[in-house]
Design a protein around this motif. Structure first.
Motif, short mmCIF file in Angstrom:
data_model
loop_
_atom_site.label_atom_id
_atom_site.label_comp_id
_atom_site.label_asym_id
_atom_site.label_seq_id
_atom_site.Cartn_x
_atom_site.Cartn_y
_atom_site.Cartn_z
N ASP A 99 0.86 -1.19 0.00
CA ASP A 99 0.00 0.00 0.00
C ASP A 99 0.89 1.24 0.00
OD1 ASP A 99 0.39 1.15 2.79
OD2 ASP A 99 -0.32 -0.86 3.33
N PRO A 100 0.34 2.41 -0.24
CA PRO A 100 1.17 3.62 -0.37
C PRO A 100 1.96 3.99 0.88
CG PRO A 100 -1.02 4.00 -1.28
CD PRO A 100 -1.08 2.70 -0.55
N PHE A 101 1.55 3.45 2.03
CA PHE A 101 2.22 3.81 3.28
C PHE A 101 3.25 2.75 3.70
CE2 PHE A 101 -1.87 5.99 3.29
CZ PHE A 101 -1.47 7.29 3.56
N ALA A 102 3.38 1.69 2.93
CA ALA A 102 4.36 0.64 3.23
C ALA A 102 5.76 1.10 2.83
CB ALA A 102 3.97 -0.64 2.50
N PRO A 103 6.77 0.42 3.31
CA PRO A 103 8.13 0.76 2.89
C PRO A 103 8.25 0.70 1.36
CG PRO A 103 8.21 -0.73 4.73
CD PRO A 103 6.78 -0.66 4.32
N PRO A 104 9.04 1.57 0.76
CA PRO A 104 9.09 1.68 -0.70
C PRO A 104 9.61 0.42 -1.38
CG PRO A 104 10.83 2.97 0.30
CD PRO A 104 9.95 2.52 1.42
N THR A 105 9.37 0.36 -2.67
CA THR A 105 9.73 -0.80 -3.49
C THR A 105 11.20 -0.72 -3.89
OG1 THR A 105 7.48 -1.01 -4.32
CG2 THR A 105 9.24 -2.00 -5.65
N ARG A 106 11.90 -1.82 -3.72
CA ARG A 106 13.31 -1.87 -4.10
C ARG A 106 13.46 -2.28 -5.56
NH1 ARG A 106 15.07 -5.21 1.27
NH2 ARG A 106 15.16 -3.44 2.72
N THR A 107 14.36 -1.59 -6.25
CA THR A 107 14.61 -1.89 -7.67
C THR A 107 16.11 -1.98 -7.93
OG1 THR A 107 14.73 0.41 -8.41
CG2 THR A 107 12.53 -0.58 -8.27
N ARG A 108 16.43 -2.60 -9.04
CA ARG A 108 17.84 -2.74 -9.45
C ARG A 108 17.97 -2.32 -10.91
NH1 ARG A 108 20.47 -8.50 -8.48
NH2 ARG A 108 20.77 -7.59 -6.39
N LEU A 109 18.97 -1.51 -11.19
CA LEU A 109 19.31 -1.11 -12.55
C LEU A 109 20.66 -1.73 -12.89
CD1 LEU A 109 18.48 2.66 -12.11
CD2 LEU A 109 17.21 1.12 -13.59
N VAL A 110 20.71 -2.49 -13.98
CA VAL A 110 21.96 -3.09 -14.43
C VAL A 110 22.37 -2.45 -15.75
CG1 VAL A 110 23.13 -5.20 -15.15
CG2 VAL A 110 21.50 -5.26 -13.24
N VAL A 111 23.53 -1.81 -15.72
CA VAL A 111 24.06 -1.13 -16.90
C VAL A 111 25.32 -1.88 -17.34
CG1 VAL A 111 24.84 1.06 -17.86
CG2 VAL A 111 23.19 1.04 -15.97
N PRO A 112 25.29 -2.60 -18.45
CA PRO A 112 26.47 -3.36 -18.86
C PRO A 112 27.63 -2.45 -19.24
CG PRO A 112 24.79 -3.41 -20.57
CD PRO A 112 24.16 -2.75 -19.39
N ALA A 113 28.83 -3.00 -19.18
CA ALA A 113 30.03 -2.21 -19.50
C ALA A 113 29.97 -1.63 -20.90
CB ALA A 113 31.27 -3.09 -19.34
#
Length: 611
Positions: free
Chosen positions: A74-88
């Motif tokens: 829900d909007p009041f829960a801890p935020p969503t974790r994301t990962r960005l992978v940028v190759p060399a």
């Protein structure tokens, strides 16, 4: 500011500690269509965006992949974790910038700072609500990245693979909503405009100041190299001439203004010179040799300021910090009294024996240690796990543990005093165990008797007064033995074994602040571990404690062996191995000394036994 607190990764919750494991993933066009489909739906539909650790949302235009972990409920829960992978191949950083581990950590640190600065400059860290916290109004929409500090640490906000050059950035996103209704277009703006801009401006070589980046990486490697020279030069610490040691304030770790601060200058008799491998710059400063060194002087003359710089000298500093070339052995432990801490099965008999009512000190346990028993425990525990130098400030010590003068020895018979003061053990601690000490002392000259070197701070100027201190010792004794500071054999350090079961969290784990972890039904206080420099290290300690439950499950391995096993995992698999699949960008690596300190302070019955 300097202690680090952003990124949302300093907390650990049931919601986000579950691996995403979602079935989402595909092209960025697929992500856009998914957001259009869930626009206006109830908040749980955000789960449709979740991906696994292997298959993410591929942005072919900019050449990176987005992975989305367990989305918030829900909007009041801890935020969503994301990962960005940028190759060399997309990032295009020269391989020389990440050719070894320390350079890859330095590059990652620079990128973390660039990511954080760009996020703030864009206003991406601001919520949609604009301060309006009503239920029906818009909320969320902010992107958070771990706030960098003055120290360069191995962390999970941004990492660079030293073998491939691939970059991984882990950020949290407060998924936007109005009430509990998904704002799909606002989410699309985040996943496209915001993240794409951050990748382009902060994670691609062409967008960065190449000269400044090169200088940053070279400086960090030079600082690391300098620290490695200490052992070969028989030094505990080195402080460069011209260093700015005072901080802006007690809550701001940035340097004091050059117009206010007095640059450090070594006494000529203690000067040591090094030539840095990258910059080719020759630096000169004070080398503090192994043995027992005192820092003396009047109040407010800079004694504790010097020690404060030494106690964080195991971490490289941000260029411009003022303490860049102030280094200390990585295994140096700050020691203090810690009234009220728990102690589990520690042999404090080198310092304390003959307690009233025959209480055992060979295998000492308590839920409420005194100043003296806590300080004795802190020393023994540090030595047990490999500390090679102790840093002590009398201001934070138990007086009766530090000294006991001749007059008091005449009044209180030896068989009535259970404490052998540190002044009588510090010499044998070095001669028998090879463990040096640096002690700030302004109230007792008894330490002159056992010191190898005596430094005096006079109006923030550093003087070598060793010869004068020795003259005072000679005149005051007149050949008569001085019992108050006569050295005694140190004694033994008994091995202890952690028992795995008590280290299971059995409930929610969260990091409330830099010195407090809620660990299931137990509140773990770490204020006595003064060398923790950021909340993200505390977050990693909280995750590491959960690993100890498994690593110590046999109940046969000693504490140093359990720590060795944990460090082997971190060296091989990185910090993300503490929270696999969770995309946790809020971790920074603690030393084994702080990890051991947390293990020793966990209030769980039967958590430690002697071998």
């Amino acid at each position: 500011r300097g202690r680090g607190g952003g990124g949302g990764g300093g907390r650990s919750y049931d919601n986000n500690d579950r691996q995403g494991g979602g079935s989402g993933g595909g092209s960025y066009q697929d992500l856009t269509r998914a957001l259009e489909q869930i626009d206006g739906r109830q908040y749980p539909s955000y789960h449709d965006l979740e991906t696994s650790s292997e298959k993410g949302w591929v942005n072919q235009n900019l050449g990176f992949t987005l992975f989305i972990g367990r989305t918030q409920s829900d909007p009041f829960a801890p935020p969503t974790r994301t990962r960005l992978v940028v190759p060399a191949s997309t990032a295009q950083f020269p391989p020389t910038l990440y050719s070894n581990k320390i350079r890859s950590i330095a590059l990652a640190d620079y990128l973390q700072r660039a990511l954080y600065a760009n996020c703030q400059a864009m206003g991406a860290d601001a919520s949609l609500n604009g301060g309006n916290k009503s239920w029906s109004g818009p909320k969320g929409g902010d992107v958070q990245i771990l706030e960098p500090c003055q120290h360069i640490l191995e962390q999970t906000a941004v990492t660079v693979n030293p073998m491939t050059g691939d970059i991984t950035a882990q950020v949290t996103i407060n998924l936007p909503a109005r009430g509990r209704t998904i704002l799909g277009q606002a989410a699309q703006q985040i996943f496209t405009n915001v993240l794409e801009t951050l990748v382009t401006k902060a994670l691609k070589y062409a967008s960065l100041n190449a000269s400044k980046l090169q200088g940053h990486v070279d400086s960090i490697e030079d600082q690391h190299w300098l620290q490695e020279q200490l052992v070969a030069q028989n030094l505990i610490s080195f402080v460069c001439n011209g260093a700015i040691l005072p901080r802006l304030s007690g809550v701001d770790d940035r340097p004091m203004s050059n117009s206010t601060a007095i640059p450090f200058q070594s006494p000529p008799s203690m000067e040591t010179t090094f030539t840095l491998p990258n910059s080719k710059r020759t630096i000169t400063g004070m080398g503090i040799p192994k043995g027992v060194t005192l820092i003396c002087g009047g109040g407010f003359h800079g004694k504790s300021t010097l020690l404060a710089a030494l106690q964080v000298g195991m971490y490289p500093k941000l260029p411009g910090d003022g303490r860049e070339y102030c280094v200390t052995l990585h295994s140096a432990a700050k020691i203090r009294a810690e009234d009220g801490r728990c102690v589990n099965a520690v042999d404090i008999s080198p310092f304390i024996t003959n307690l009233p009512f025959g209480r055992d000190t060979v295998c000492f346990s308590t839920e409420d240690a005194s100043g003296s028993t806590s300080q004795a425990s802190n020393i023994v525990e540090a030595v047990e796990v490999g500390a090679k130098a102790l840093l002590v400030d009398e201001d934070t010590c138990a007086t009766n543990f530090m000294i006991r003068d001749d007059k008091m020895m005449q009044l209180v018979a030896p068989d009535k005093e259970p404490i052998t003061p540190f002044v009588r053990k510090v010499r044998s601690l070095y001669e028998d165990k090879g463990i040096s000490s640096i002690i700030v002392v302004g109230g007792s000259g008894d330490y002159f008797d056992v010191a190898d070197h005596v430094i005096m701070m006079d109006c923030y100027k550093c003087l070598d007064v060793t010869e004068r201190a020795k003259e005072i010792v000679t005149k005051s004794t007149n050949g008569i033995e001085h019992d108050a500071s006569s050295s005694m054999p140190f004694g033994t350090i008994r091995a202890r074994t952690p028992i795995g079961e008590p280290y299971k969290a059995d409930g929610k784990v969260s990091v409330k602040r830099i010195d407090v972890i809620t660990y299931g039904d137990t509140e773990l206080h770490l204020s006595g571990l003064e060398q923790i420099v950021t909340k993200s290290q505390t977050a990693a300690i909280a995750q590491g404690l959960q690993k100890v439950a498994t690593l110590a499950s046999s109940g046969r391995d000693t504490l140093p062996r359990v720590l060795d096993a944990l460090e082997e995992i971190l060296d091989k698999d990185g910090l993300d191995s503490l929270a696999p699949g969770q995309f946790n960008g809020g971790l920074a690596r603690p030393r084994r000394l702080e990890m051991a300190g947390a293990i020793n302070r966990l209030r769980r019955k039967g958590s430690m036994v002697q071998k």
